[in-house]
Write a protein that holds these residues in place. Structure first.
Motif, PDB file in Angstrom:
ATOM      1  N   THR A  40      -3.547   4.894 -21.803  1.00  0.00           N
ATOM      2  CA  THR A  40      -2.691   3.739 -21.591  1.00  0.00           C
ATOM      3  C   THR A  40      -1.917   3.918 -20.297  1.00  0.00           C
ATOM      4  O   THR A  40      -1.915   5.007 -19.713  1.00  0.00           O
ATOM      5  N   ASN A  41      -1.275   2.843 -19.838  1.00  0.00           N
ATOM      6  CA  ASN A  41      -0.556   2.881 -18.554  1.00  0.00           C
ATOM      7  C   ASN A  41      -1.479   3.359 -17.433  1.00  0.00           C
ATOM      8  O   ASN A  41      -1.199   4.336 -16.739  1.00  0.00           O
ATOM      9  N   ILE A  42      -2.583   2.643 -17.251  1.00  0.00           N
ATOM     10  CA  ILE A  42      -3.616   3.074 -16.302  1.00  0.00           C
ATOM     11  C   ILE A  42      -3.864   1.978 -15.252  1.00  0.00           C
ATOM     12  O   ILE A  42      -5.001   1.718 -14.896  1.00  0.00           O
ATOM     13  N   SER A  43      -2.789   1.383 -14.751  1.00  0.00           N
ATOM     14  CA  SER A  43      -2.924   0.353 -13.722  1.00  0.00           C
ATOM     15  C   SER A  43      -3.251   0.994 -12.385  1.00  0.00           C
ATOM     16  O   SER A  43      -3.155   2.222 -12.215  1.00  0.00           O
ATOM     17  N   ALA A  44      -3.601   0.171 -11.412  1.00  0.00           N
ATOM     18  CA  ALA A  44      -3.941   0.673 -10.076  1.00  0.00           C
ATOM     19  C   ALA A  44      -2.744   1.358  -9.422  1.00  0.00           C
ATOM     20  O   ALA A  44      -2.914   2.216  -8.546  1.00  0.00           O
ATOM     21  N   ASP A  45      -1.534   1.011  -9.850  1.00  0.00           N
ATOM     22  CA  ASP A  45      -0.334   1.598  -9.262  1.00  0.00           C
ATOM     23  C   ASP A  45       0.058   2.927  -9.892  1.00  0.00           C
ATOM     24  O   ASP A  45       0.904   3.640  -9.367  1.00  0.00           O
ATOM     25  N   SER A  46      -0.521   3.240 -11.040  1.00  0.00           N
ATOM     26  CA  SER A  46      -0.150   4.477 -11.729  1.00  0.00           C
ATOM     27  C   SER A  46      -1.208   5.546 -11.512  1.00  0.00           C
ATOM     28  O   SER A  46      -2.365   5.247 -11.222  1.00  0.00           O
ATOM     29  N   LYS A  47      -0.792   6.796 -11.648  1.00  0.00           N
ATOM     30  CA  LYS A  47      -1.716   7.921 -11.483  1.00  0.00           C
ATOM     31  C   LYS A  47      -1.822   8.680 -12.796  1.00  0.00           C
ATOM     32  O   LYS A  47      -0.812   8.919 -13.464  1.00  0.00           O
ATOM     33  N   LEU A  48      -3.048   9.047 -13.142  1.00  0.00           N
ATOM     34  CA  LEU A  48      -3.236   9.861 -14.331  1.00  0.00           C
ATOM     35  C   LEU A  48      -2.746  11.272 -14.062  1.00  0.00           C
ATOM     36  O   LEU A  48      -3.003  11.835 -13.001  1.00  0.00           O
ATOM     37  N   SER A  49      -2.056  11.843 -15.026  1.00  0.00           N
ATOM     38  CA  SER A  49      -1.578  13.219 -14.900  1.00  0.00           C
ATOM     39  C   SER A  49      -2.778  14.165 -14.909  1.00  0.00           C
ATOM     40  O   SER A  49      -3.862  13.813 -15.389  1.00  0.00           O
ATOM     41  N   PRO A  50      -2.594  15.377 -14.384  1.00  0.00           N
ATOM     42  CA  PRO A  50      -3.695  16.361 -14.431  1.00  0.00           C
ATOM     43  C   PRO A  50      -4.209  16.592 -15.851  1.00  0.00           C
ATOM     44  O   PRO A  50      -5.411  16.769 -16.062  1.00  0.00           O
ATOM     45  N   ARG A  51      -3.303  16.545 -16.829  1.00  0.00           N
ATOM     46  CA  ARG A  51      -3.718  16.753 -18.217  1.00  0.00           C
ATOM     47  C   ARG A  51      -4.633  15.621 -18.683  1.00  0.00           C
ATOM     48  O   ARG A  51      -5.658  15.862 -19.315  1.00  0.00           O
ATOM     49  N   LYS A  52      -4.271  14.370 -18.339  1.00  0.00           N
ATOM     50  CA  LYS A  52      -5.114  13.237 -18.727  1.00  0.00           C
ATOM     51  C   LYS A  52      -6.427  13.226 -17.955  1.00  0.00           C
ATOM     52  O   LYS A  52      -7.479  12.878 -18.495  1.00  0.00           O
ATOM     53  N   LEU A  53      -6.368  13.608 -16.685  1.00  0.00           N
ATOM     54  CA  LEU A  53      -7.596  13.689 -15.906  1.00  0.00           C
ATOM     55  C   LEU A  53      -8.561  14.705 -16.504  1.00  0.00           C
ATOM     56  O   LEU A  53      -9.780  14.490 -16.513  1.00  0.00           O
ATOM     57  N   ALA A  54      -8.002  15.807 -16.997  1.00  0.00           N
ATOM     58  CA  ALA A  54      -8.845  16.840 -17.603  1.00  0.00           C
ATOM     59  C   ALA A  54      -9.579  16.294 -18.825  1.00  0.00           C
ATOM     60  O   ALA A  54     -10.693  16.737 -19.148  1.00  0.00           O
ATOM     61  N   GLU A  55      -8.979  15.319 -19.507  1.00  0.00           N
ATOM     62  CA  GLU A  55      -9.617  14.716 -20.677  1.00  0.00           C
ATOM     63  C   GLU A  55     -10.856  13.908 -20.289  1.00  0.00           C
ATOM     64  O   GLU A  55     -11.681  13.578 -21.132  1.00  0.00           O
ATOM     65  N   LEU A  56     -10.963  13.570 -19.007  1.00  0.00           N
ATOM     66  CA  LEU A  56     -12.126  12.823 -18.516  1.00  0.00           C
ATOM     67  C   LEU A  56     -13.066  13.727 -17.723  1.00  0.00           C
ATOM     68  O   LEU A  56     -13.844  13.264 -16.906  1.00  0.00           O
ATOM     69  N   GLY A  57     -12.989  15.013 -18.007  1.00  0.00           N
ATOM     70  CA  GLY A  57     -13.767  15.980 -17.229  1.00  0.00           C
ATOM     71  C   GLY A  57     -15.245  16.018 -17.553  1.00  0.00           C
ATOM     72  O   GLY A  57     -16.056  16.414 -16.722  1.00  0.00           O
ATOM     73  N   GLU A  58     -15.617  15.602 -18.754  1.00  0.00           N
ATOM     74  CA  GLU A  58     -17.019  15.700 -19.170  1.00  0.00           C
ATOM     75  C   GLU A  58     -17.508  14.359 -19.704  1.00  0.00           C
ATOM     76  O   GLU A  58     -16.867  13.750 -20.559  1.00  0.00           O
TER      77      GLU A  58
END
Length: 321
Positions: A40-58
């Motif tokens: 959630t809170n994934i608009s073009a103006d917001s950045k995913l945290s490293p922790r959330k990015l890691a969830e999209l690693g695979e």
């Protein structure tokens, strides 16, 4: 069980993250697709945290496809996140219209959107025109009433949605009370998009009963049933189980513990995550109350390790009936 049966692991916030998916898929077979906890809170103006990015690693875990899930009531957010997932190599994005918890639903998100078919229609119209990957939906029969699905079915049928998963309850029920199979059946008879069933599949006998009732459905999303008995997909599909299931479960639990400690750099938050999972797994032992009681109050790693040893030495793992 049936060759074409597809089983999806439902997303659970705080439990079925990347570490869980990676380790689960190493130990158990039969699951065909994982859905991530919602973003959630994934608009073009917001950045995913490293922790959330890691969830999209695979995009796959040991051969099992991973599908990101988004919780949003803003079409532009969904489109932005869908394009981002496409860049990462994912081929499907799932829209959460099913979360029943008041903190979500009261903001007109999750199942809280279901009483507003015009809004859902407006969002789908925008999203389907721009999203570059498959777009699926997870919802309930409604939020206040199962009659809400009646207005949603013709809307879903207008768009090339890749799949709709319906949990056969309304949002206000949370996970209480019975599933409404009559309302699910009525919706299923009118939907023209691919349909997946979700709700109260806790054993192979539950699956067989529902499979007889809904023979046209071959995709099943299972959440609590797989958290309680990680062998459930294998049992449904007739895949051979290990000789010693209890020892296998213990190895899984121990690897999960080590994996979370690595992920969180030995932060004690590991214990909270594991306790949340054990609320479900404890139900597959011969005395669920006593099993969870041994874990409930542990507050350091040494006590957790002692509790796990005691549980596997003193209690019997019986799985789903």
């Amino acid at each position: 069980m049936i060759a074409q049966t597809q089983i999806h692991l439902a997303p659970f916030q705080g439990i079925t993250g990347g570490t869980f998916r990676k380790i689960f898929s190493r130990h158990f077979r039969g699951v065909d697709k994982f859905f991530t906890p919602f973003f959630t809170n994934i608009s073009a103006d917001s950045k995913l945290s490293p922790r959330k990015l890691a969830e999209l690693g695979e995009t796959f875990e040991n051969g099992v496809e991973v599908v990101p899930q988004v919780l949003s009531k803003v079409a532009e957010e969904i489109i932005h996140f869908g394009k981002f997932c496409h860049q990462l190599g994912f081929t499907e994005l799932n829209w959460n219209l099913g979360c029943p918890y008041p903190m979500v639903a009261n903001k007109k998100r999750g199942s809280g959107m279901l009483p507003y078919p015009e809004l859902i229609d407006e969002i789908l119209q925008k999203v389907m025109a721009e999203i570059p990957i498959h777009f699926s939906v997870k919802c309930r029969l409604g939020y206040n009433s199962a009659e809400e699905i009646e207005k949603l079915v013709p809307i879903f049928n207008q768009y090339p949605v890749s799949e709709i998963t319906i949990h056969a309850r309304i949002g206000k029920q949370l996970y209480n009370g019975s599933t409404n199979l009559e309302a699910f059946c009525e919706a299923a008879s009118k939907l023209t998009v691919p349909l997946s069933y979700n709700g109260d599949v806790f054993s192979r006998s539950d699956f067989e009963r529902l499979n007889l009732q809904f023979p046209a459905i071959n995709t099943w999303m299972i959440g609590r049933g797989l958290l309680m008995d990680p062998f459930l997909a294998q049992k449904i599909k007739g895949i051979e189980l290990p000789d010693d299931c209890q020892a296998h479960i213990r190895r899984f639990v121990e690897e999960l513990y080590s994996g979370y400690r690595r992920q969180l750099n030995n932060n004690l938050a590991v214990l909270g995550i594991l306790k949340e999972y054990w609320k479900y797994l404890a139900n597959s032992f011969n005395d669920p109350h006593q099993v969870f009681k041994n874990l409930k109050k542990v507050n350091n790693f040494e006590d957790y390790e002692d509790a796990i040893s005691f549980i596997f030495n003193e209690f019997k793992w019986i799985g789903s009936k």
